[in-house]
Design an enzyme around this catalytic site. Structure first.
Site, short mmCIF file in Angstrom:
data_model
loop_
_atom_site.label_atom_id
_atom_site.label_comp_id
_atom_site.label_asym_id
_atom_site.label_seq_id
_atom_site.Cartn_x
_atom_site.Cartn_y
_atom_site.Cartn_z
N HIS A 285 0.82 -1.22 0.00
CA HIS A 285 0.00 0.00 0.00
C HIS A 285 0.85 1.27 0.00
O HIS A 285 2.09 1.22 0.09
CB HIS A 285 -0.98 -0.01 1.18
CG HIS A 285 -0.35 0.03 2.55
ND1 HIS A 285 0.14 1.18 3.12
CD2 HIS A 285 -0.17 -0.96 3.47
CE1 HIS A 285 0.61 0.91 4.33
NE2 HIS A 285 0.44 -0.38 4.57
N CYS B 208 3.21 -4.91 6.43
CA CYS B 208 2.93 -4.66 5.02
C CYS B 208 4.17 -4.15 4.29
O CYS B 208 5.15 -3.74 4.91
CB CYS B 208 1.80 -3.64 4.88
SG CYS B 208 0.20 -4.22 5.50
#
Length: 407
Positions: free
Chosen positions: A236, A253
């Protein structure tokens, strides 16, 4: 007066073995051109060029160019740090006595980002080599992503007749706990072969995730077999108040700048694009990659022929002693089941299409293969998406250790 060497420029000098105050070229000369993929981050390229100018002693031009970059991207904190250090260095002073402990910690995080970016710039040439993690790409995969967790880099590859061709690469942030996720909450980024499952735009997300997110299918079948837990592993963007985050700052992430994310997202096919997360990329020659591809494809083809020939003994020989099926059957239970099924077969046809092969990172001599399977027999037919994990045994043969129809 020779300017003092700020820590950032000293870092660059140390990596290149240069000497501040003794530039390798005149101030009017251009920095050496670097060959970069067309989609490479423009902001990073400009920042690295500024550091190169400073390394060569051209502080005035470096500061002017950096001022333009900051005007365009005022949230690029690393660029602001470089600008401040260059201004202080040009004045012949040191910035270190002027900052407190809290500021020093934030500065150290930015310096770690600078080091990661600079190391990549100094060692980015692949010379036509390919990552050994991508052995073969099926035609359905127009692109593939490799996240080098050790070096904070995300690579985008195009599929050229089954062989990966480097398109671009971007600086990335990984989990604060490092690489190799094992358990929920360990703040680590997983190592493995995954695929993008969906796309979430900024209207569906908190501000932390920037302009969008691409979730991946962690934990996959192998992760579950290894007892790994956790969820919500995404690729992201970043909050709009910043341009990038320090090398280890996420909850697991893989995080890249918003403009880089947008370039990447445009080339992602949801449900299909492979994402390989690995601790370091092993770049090999196309010939080396072809050797592995030939070996694995031969094993898969022999497995298929044995199945079609209803040679159950030869077919089962391709399953490892530690094999587990997606129904949870071990090798003995699976063998008993297959013998019972095949006893009722008069003919079998097995066709394979859209074959992809990935060398599995973090595992000894293992590949993950995916393909579309069309099965026909005298009393049954099916079309399935199949995933298999093959591992080279001590005797040198490739055998299946895990198999499932959805991963």
């Amino acid at each position: 007066m020779t300017p003092a060497a700020p820590r950032l420029i000293a870092l660059a000098l140390g990596l290149l073995g240069g000497t501040l105050g003794a530039p390798s070229a005149t101030a009017d000369s251009e920095p050496p051109a670097t060959s970069r993929p067309p989609l490479h981050s423009e902001a990073e390229t400009r920042l690295m060029t500024v550091i190169e100018l400073a390394r060569r002693g051209d502080y005035n031009r470096a500061i002017d160019d950096l001022s333009d970059l900051i005007d365009e991207r005022p949230n690029f904190r690393l660029a602001q740090l470089v600008y401040g250090e260059l201004m202080v260095a040009r004045a012949g002073r040191s910035i270190d006595p002027l900052i407190g402990e809290d500021v020093a910690k934030r500065r150290d995080a930015l310096l770690a980002e600078a080091e990661s970016r600079w190391n990549h710039r100094s060692n980015a040439a692949t010379d036509g080599r390919v990552p050994n993690a991508i052995v073969q790409l099926a035609p359905e995969h127009e692109h593939a992503i490799v996240a080098d967790l050790e070096h904070n880099r995300v690579y985008l590859f195009a599929n050229v007749d089954g062989v990966p061709r480097l398109v671009s690469d971007f600086y990335a942030t990984i989990g604060s706990g490092g690489a190799g996720k094992e358990a929920e909450g360990d703040m680590r980024t997983p190592v493995g072969v995954y695929h993008v499952t969906r796309y979430l735009n900024d209207h569906q997300l908190p501000k932390l995730y920037g302009i969008g997110a691409l979730p991946v299918n962690y934990p996959n079948a192998l992760d579950r077999a290894r007892g790994r837990t956790g969820h919500g592993i995404w690729l992201h963007g970043v909050p709009r108040t910043t341009y990038a985050r320090s090398p280890q700052a996420s909850e697991g992430c893989v995080v890249i700048a918003n403009d880089d994310f947008e370039r990447l997202r445009e080339r992602v096919d949801v449900g299909s694009t492979p994402v390989i997360m690995t601790q370091g990329v092993d770049w090999v020659s196309p010939a080396e990659a072809d050797t592995t591809r030939t070996e694995v494809r031969a094993a898969i083809e022999d497995w298929r022929h044995s199945w079609q020939a209803i040679d159950t003994s030869a077919y089962l020989a391709y399953y490892d002693a530690d094999f587990v099926s997606d129904e949870g059957r071990d090798k003995a239970a699976f063998a008993a089941y297959k013998k019972k099924v095949n006893a009722r077969k008069e003919n079998i046809s097995v066709d394979i299409d859209q074959l992809s092969i990935f060398r599995y990172p973090g595992e000894k001599e293992m590949v993950k293969v995916t393909f579309d399977q069309a099965y026909r027999s005298n009393n049954y037919s099916s079309e399935d998406r199949k995933t298999q994990y093959w591992q080279r045994s001590d005797d040198g043969r490739w055998r299946i250790v895990l198999e499932n129809e959805a991963d």
